[in-house]
Design an enzyme around this catalytic site. Structure first.
Site, PDB file in Angstrom:
ATOM      1  N   HIS A 289       1.778   2.763   3.079  1.00  0.00           N
ATOM      2  CA  HIS A 289       3.238   2.592   3.167  1.00  0.00           C
ATOM      3  C   HIS A 289       3.947   3.844   3.673  1.00  0.00           C
ATOM      4  O   HIS A 289       5.097   3.773   4.091  1.00  0.00           O
ATOM      5  CB  HIS A 289       3.831   2.321   1.785  1.00  0.00           C
TER       6      HIS A 289
ATOM      7  N   CYS B  81      -0.224   4.007   7.558  1.00  0.00           N
ATOM      8  CA  CYS B  81      -0.622   3.160   8.697  1.00  0.00           C
ATOM      9  C   CYS B  81       0.123   3.632   9.950  1.00  0.00           C
ATOM     10  O   CYS B  81       1.312   3.979   9.880  1.00  0.00           O
ATOM     11  CB  CYS B  81      -0.268   1.709   8.389  1.00  0.00           C
TER      12      CYS B  81
ATOM     13  N   GLU C 259       7.771   1.614   1.630  1.00  0.00           N
ATOM     14  CA  GLU C 259       7.775   1.853   3.082  1.00  0.00           C
ATOM     15  C   GLU C 259       9.216   2.090   3.566  1.00  0.00           C
ATOM     16  O   GLU C 259       9.483   3.009   4.351  1.00  0.00           O
ATOM     17  CB  GLU C 259       7.162   0.644   3.802  1.00  0.00           C
TER      18      GLU C 259
ATOM     19  N   SER D 263       3.834  -7.853  -3.533  1.00  0.00           N
ATOM     20  CA  SER D 263       3.569  -7.528  -2.130  1.00  0.00           C
ATOM     21  C   SER D 263       4.623  -8.159  -1.232  1.00  0.00           C
ATOM     22  O   SER D 263       4.804  -9.379  -1.221  1.00  0.00           O
ATOM     23  CB  SER D 263       2.165  -8.025  -1.761  1.00  0.00           C
TER      24      SER D 263
ATOM     25  N   ASN E 289       4.769  -8.430   2.053  1.00  0.00           N
ATOM     26  CA  ASN E 289       4.298  -9.288   3.155  1.00  0.00           C
ATOM     27  C   ASN E 289       3.848 -10.651   2.636  1.00  0.00           C
ATOM     28  O   ASN E 289       4.046 -11.668   3.294  1.00  0.00           O
ATOM     29  CB  ASN E 289       3.231  -8.569   3.986  1.00  0.00           C
TER      30      ASN E 289
HETATM   31  S1  SF4 Z   1       0.831  -4.759   7.273  1.00  0.00           S
HETATM   32 FE1  SF4 Z   1       0.906  -3.825   9.307  1.00  0.00          FE
HETATM   33  S2  SF4 Z   1       1.988  -1.894   9.001  1.00  0.00           S
HETATM   34 FE2  SF4 Z   1       1.370  -2.592   6.974  1.00  0.00          FE
HETATM   35  S3  SF4 Z   1      -0.592  -1.570   6.646  1.00  0.00           S
HETATM   36 FE3  SF4 Z   1      -1.038  -3.579   7.536  1.00  0.00          FE
HETATM   37  S4  SF4 Z   1      -1.206  -3.193   9.749  1.00  0.00           S
HETATM   38 FE4  SF4 Z   1      -0.172  -1.435   8.828  1.00  0.00          FE
END
Ligand code: SF4
Length: 307
Positions: free
Chosen positions: A86, A108, A138, A240, A242
């Site tokens: 993050h 990342c 993040e 999470s 995402n």
């Molecule tokens: S979701 Fe995308 S930005 Fe986040 S760690 Fe995975 S690849 Fe990297």
């Protein structure tokens, strides 16, 4: 057997797993590198600032390997301190080293890109809007770095939803240039909503689409799968971002359940029994082992797995 019963028996129930489900490359790199670092530094303390990924199973496994999770920085550090995928603000990087840790940065690269785009925009005189939740680590790092680069902290704004932007409409209208970046795991649907709102009220508007390729691919594939499924199962932590975005997105297409582990399937017995085509996907921080357990449990409902 009645005609109705035989008709029911001819319906083939299936489960299909999305190809892009589970660890993304950023998370995989963070987990693999952290474990390797501990193996190579068996006599050294190895810790991670904050949870390496939003998954309690993985955090427990790391603990058993001797890798500690720090909630905050101790006054006197020793050994290796890992910055997770993050990312962190520049201030935190400095503080980690100041307190005596050896720093290993596993941010990342896609997150680094958002951080530098936000800083560039602010340095070029833009009022910067970051799409994401204020408290997400993040987003915190992106906004802190951008604020540090800005003459005025008010030139950086975090927007968790469209209403938060409407509340600062005057500020937006009075800004000569407006720039937008997104937390890497946001949805393009949110981006479109924001662009439609901003277009008529901005003099100059610059959009930098910073949704990471891995997230875009995962979301697009899952949406296709949802269109052909009468039930979608999303596996991953409720913490999470995402995974939560993925579940929200799919719930607009078909019936969707978001579970953290296979046991939670029990709460949705009726939905599972009534579904003919079940699609399964998982967030970027969900380990394969967990996805497999969910698939195995679904198979116990006499549903066949397809490719
Ligand atoms: S979701 Fe995308 S930005 Fe986040 S760690 Fe995975 S690849 Fe990297």
């Amino acid at each position: 057997m009645t005609l109705k019963e035989s008709w029911f028996n001819t319906i083939k129930k299936t489960i299909k797993l999305a190809k892009n489900a589970g660890f993304c490359y950023g998370v995989k790199r963070a987990v693999d590198t952290t474990i390797k670092l501990k193996q190579e530094n068996i006599n050294k303390s190895v810790c991670v600032l904050g949870e390496l990924i939003h998954n309690s199973h993985v955090i427990k496994e790391l603990e058993t390997l001797g890798i500690k999770t720090l909630d905050s920085l101790p006054d006197n550090g020793e050994g290796i301190c890992i910055i997770r995928s993050h990312g962190e603000s520049d201030d935190v990087f400095r503080e980690v080293q100041k307190r005596g840790f050896e720093l290993v940065d596993l941010t990342c690269l896609d997150v680094k890109k958002v951080q530098s785009r936000a800083v560039e925009l602010v340095q070029n005189g833009f009022f910067v809007i970051i799409l994401g939740k204020k408290e997400h680590p993040e987003v915190l790092a992106i906004s802190k770095n951008a604020q540090r680069a800005a003459d005025n902290h008010d030139n950086v704004f975090v927007a968790p939803n469209i209403n938060s932007l409407k509340e600062i409409e005057n500020k937006i209208k009075n800004s000569s240039k407006v720039g937008v970046v997104l937390q890497t795991t946001q949805t393009k649907e949110y981006l479109f909503e924001v662009v439609n709102y901003l277009m008529p009220i901005c003099k100059i508007l610059k959009i930098v689409n910073t949704i990471c390729p891995s997230t875009s691919l995962r979301q697009e594939e899952a949406k296709k799968l949802a269109k052909n499924s009468d039930l979608m199962v999303v596996v991953g932590s409720k913490k999470s971002a995402n995974t939560t975005h993925l579940a929200q997105l799919l719930s607009e297409i078909t019936q969707t359940i978001h579970i953290e582990n296979e046991y939670e399937l029990d709460e949705f017995n009726n939905l599972i029994l009534n579904a003919n085509n079940i699609g399964v996907t998982a967030g970027a921080s969900t380990p394969d082992k967990l996805i497999q357990k969910v698939l195995e449990k679904l198979e116990e409902y006499n549903i066949e797995r397809t490719k």
